[in-house]
Design an enzyme around this catalytic site. Structure first.
Site, PDB file in Angstrom:
ATOM      1  N   ASP A 147       5.094  -8.254 -14.699  1.00  0.00           N
ATOM      2  CA  ASP A 147       6.137  -7.249 -14.525  1.00  0.00           C
ATOM      3  C   ASP A 147       7.170  -7.343 -15.646  1.00  0.00           C
ATOM      4  OD1 ASP A 147       7.413  -5.136 -13.294  1.00  0.00           O
ATOM      5  OD2 ASP A 147       8.572  -6.396 -11.937  1.00  0.00           O
ATOM      6  N   CYS A 201      -8.033   1.900   3.840  1.00  0.00           N
ATOM      7  CA  CYS A 201      -6.907   2.505   4.553  1.00  0.00           C
ATOM      8  C   CYS A 201      -7.370   3.515   5.603  1.00  0.00           C
ATOM      9  CB  CYS A 201      -5.968   3.200   3.567  1.00  0.00           C
ATOM     10  SG  CYS A 201      -4.941   2.056   2.619  1.00  0.00           S
ATOM     11  N   CYS A 204      -5.337   6.058   8.307  1.00  0.00           N
ATOM     12  CA  CYS A 204      -3.981   5.567   8.588  1.00  0.00           C
ATOM     13  C   CYS A 204      -2.973   6.172   7.625  1.00  0.00           C
ATOM     14  CB  CYS A 204      -3.949   4.040   8.491  1.00  0.00           C
ATOM     15  SG  CYS A 204      -2.317   3.326   8.789  1.00  0.00           S
ATOM     16  N   CYS A 207       2.415   4.216   6.593  1.00  0.00           N
ATOM     17  CA  CYS A 207       3.399   3.997   5.530  1.00  0.00           C
ATOM     18  C   CYS A 207       4.105   5.292   5.151  1.00  0.00           C
ATOM     19  CB  CYS A 207       2.737   3.361   4.309  1.00  0.00           C
ATOM     20  SG  CYS A 207       1.386   4.315   3.590  1.00  0.00           S
ATOM     21  N   CYS A 211       8.456   5.918   6.117  1.00  0.00           N
ATOM     22  CA  CYS A 211       9.388   5.887   4.979  1.00  0.00           C
ATOM     23  C   CYS A 211      10.694   6.619   5.322  1.00  0.00           C
ATOM     24  CB  CYS A 211       8.752   6.515   3.744  1.00  0.00           C
ATOM     25  SG  CYS A 211       9.841   6.472   2.299  1.00  0.00           S
ATOM     26  N   CYS A 227      12.963   6.653  -3.319  1.00  0.00           N
ATOM     27  CA  CYS A 227      12.608   5.348  -2.759  1.00  0.00           C
ATOM     28  C   CYS A 227      13.837   4.443  -2.663  1.00  0.00           C
ATOM     29  CB  CYS A 227      11.539   4.698  -3.633  1.00  0.00           C
ATOM     30  SG  CYS A 227      11.049   3.048  -3.091  1.00  0.00           S
ATOM     31  N   CYS A 254      13.486  -2.275   0.071  1.00  0.00           N
ATOM     32  CA  CYS A 254      13.052  -1.759   1.371  1.00  0.00           C
ATOM     33  C   CYS A 254      11.622  -2.221   1.622  1.00  0.00           C
ATOM     34  CB  CYS A 254      13.122  -0.237   1.384  1.00  0.00           C
ATOM     35  SG  CYS A 254      12.570   0.530   2.924  1.00  0.00           S
ATOM     36  N   CYS A 257       7.423   0.238   4.521  1.00  0.00           N
ATOM     37  CA  CYS A 257       6.009   0.600   4.378  1.00  0.00           C
ATOM     38  C   CYS A 257       5.116  -0.635   4.438  1.00  0.00           C
ATOM     39  CB  CYS A 257       5.772   1.395   3.096  1.00  0.00           C
ATOM     40  SG  CYS A 257       6.105   0.490   1.571  1.00  0.00           S
ATOM     41  N   CYS A 261       2.431  -1.630   7.802  1.00  0.00           N
ATOM     42  CA  CYS A 261       1.029  -1.618   7.380  1.00  0.00           C
ATOM     43  C   CYS A 261       0.183  -2.585   8.208  1.00  0.00           C
ATOM     44  CB  CYS A 261       0.923  -1.998   5.904  1.00  0.00           C
ATOM     45  SG  CYS A 261      -0.786  -2.050   5.300  1.00  0.00           S
TER      46      CYS A 261
END
Length: 366
Positions: A147, A201, A204, A207, A211, A227, A254, A257, A261
């Site tokens: 990152d 997934c 589903c 998420c 939000c 976001c 946050c 989500c 999950c």
């Protein structure tokens, strides 16, 4: 970069087993290898940037070309060793996290940020890993990242088979859900590559539905400008009024989500002390954090990712959360009075950014 001639003499299967073994010793939880071809992911990035969904994150637009091709970032790269490192502390309980979110007097900090700064932890271990590899195969060209550079980390990790893209755009896997950090070593060694993981997934959409700001505008599509993680961390400016109520008591990031999950129910916990909670940040109230001076903020967040946002954004976020608490009809006057007094006391000395949010917070009762 130049590939070492000794690599061709090694048994690739044995080398791979050895890489897995060494990565585990260093605290990494998954390791996969991919090539540098990103396919249509580069075009999707360009479209996302063109739509302005990156908000104030201009660095993403500035280095878009580099993101599209790792060989431009590090010439000579032919493979990317991708790793994961779990960060979920054994002390974190998802039910407890939901309870804290429901208590407007409490401050909620994203789970990943409660320990040491992952950039430093991951980078140091990746560098050590690369040096260990070098002692095994001889000198080779490499660079480590986590990152910290214009690199499409999630897409590379997905291609490598470390997981699949969830509908919230985070990477998911069966063992750790989405509660892990990513790191890479770009190398000039033609190691065998791994296959991709299928998506799990299904139908589903939890998420998307959970939000608070509807930032997940469609499956696999995120508008960063909406976001809460972006608004409270990356955004250097005022928080748009239309999102302040939805932020609630989230003062740094946050996790909604992730908390919702189903795959995170199975997330493996980490035993690395680096990611253990520091200074009670996971149990602090809004008033406790608001009471910190700038010097205390710098000291307590030393070695933490939170320190990067600076004291002013920290206070901005806390002011919004306190405004939401003052507007909560469930709280008594006894609960609200200390919050109001703390905001009023800070207003005369507040900088322009913080003052605007304090004024909003105090006016939110009207």
């Amino acid at each position: 970069m130049s590939s070492p001639s000794t690599v061709s003499l090694l048994d690739q299967s044995n080398l791979r087993d050895w890489l897995n073994e060494q990565s585990k010793k260093l605290g990494f939880d998954g390791l996969r290898i991919t090539d540098t071809h990103l396919g249509d992911a580069s075009e999707r990035l360009k479209e996302w940037l063109a739509e302005g969904k990156h908000g104030h994150m201009e660095y993403m637009k500035r280095h878009a070309q580099l993101r599209s091709d790792p060989t431009l970032l590090v010439p000579g790269t032919v493979r990317v060793i991708c790793v994961t490192m779990n960060y979920l502390s054994p002390t974190i309980d998802f039910d407890g996290e939901w309870q804290r979110l429901a208590d407007p007097t409490q401050a909620v900090v994203s789970m990943y940020a409660r320990g040491r700064d992952y950039h430093k932890v991951m980078r140091n271990r990746l560098q050590e890993f690369a040096q260990i590899i070098e002692s095994k195969i001889g000198t080779f060209g490499y660079r480590v990242f986590t990152d910290s550079a214009p690199l499409m980390e999630v897409e590379l990790a997905r291609k490598a088979g470390l997981g699949w893209r969830g509908k919230h755009t985070l990477l998911l896997n069966r063992e750790s859900g989405s509660t892990f950090f990513l790191g890479e070593i770009l190398v000039d060694v033609p190691l065998p590559i791994d296959s991709e993981e299928e998506s799990h997934c299904g139908t589903c959409q939890s998420c998307i539905e959970v939000c608070p700001t509807q930032a997940i505008t469609a499956p696999y599509q995120l508008d960063a400008r909406r976001c809460i993680s972006y608004l409270t961390i990356e955004n250097p400016d005022v928080i748009p009024i239309e999102f302040r109520r939805a932020i609630g008591n989230r003062v740094y990031g946050c996790d909604d989500c992730q908390l919702i999950c189903p795959w995170n129910k199975f997330a493996r916990r980490t035993d690395l002390p680096d990611f253990a909670e520091r200074h009670g940040i996971g149990q602090a109230s809004l008033l406790q954090l608001w009471s910190w001076t700038e010097a205390e903020f710098e000291k307590r967040h030393e070695g933490s990712a939170i320190r990067r946002i600076g004291y002013s954004r920290w206070r901005r976020n806390l002011a919004v959360a306190q405004g939401n608490a003052l507007a909560d009809p469930a709280l008594t006057e006894g609960d609200k009075a200390p919050l109001r007094e703390a905001l009023l006391g800070a207003l005369p000395m507040a900088d322009t950014l913080v003052a605007e949010h304090i004024q909003w917070a105090l006016g939110s009762e009207l």
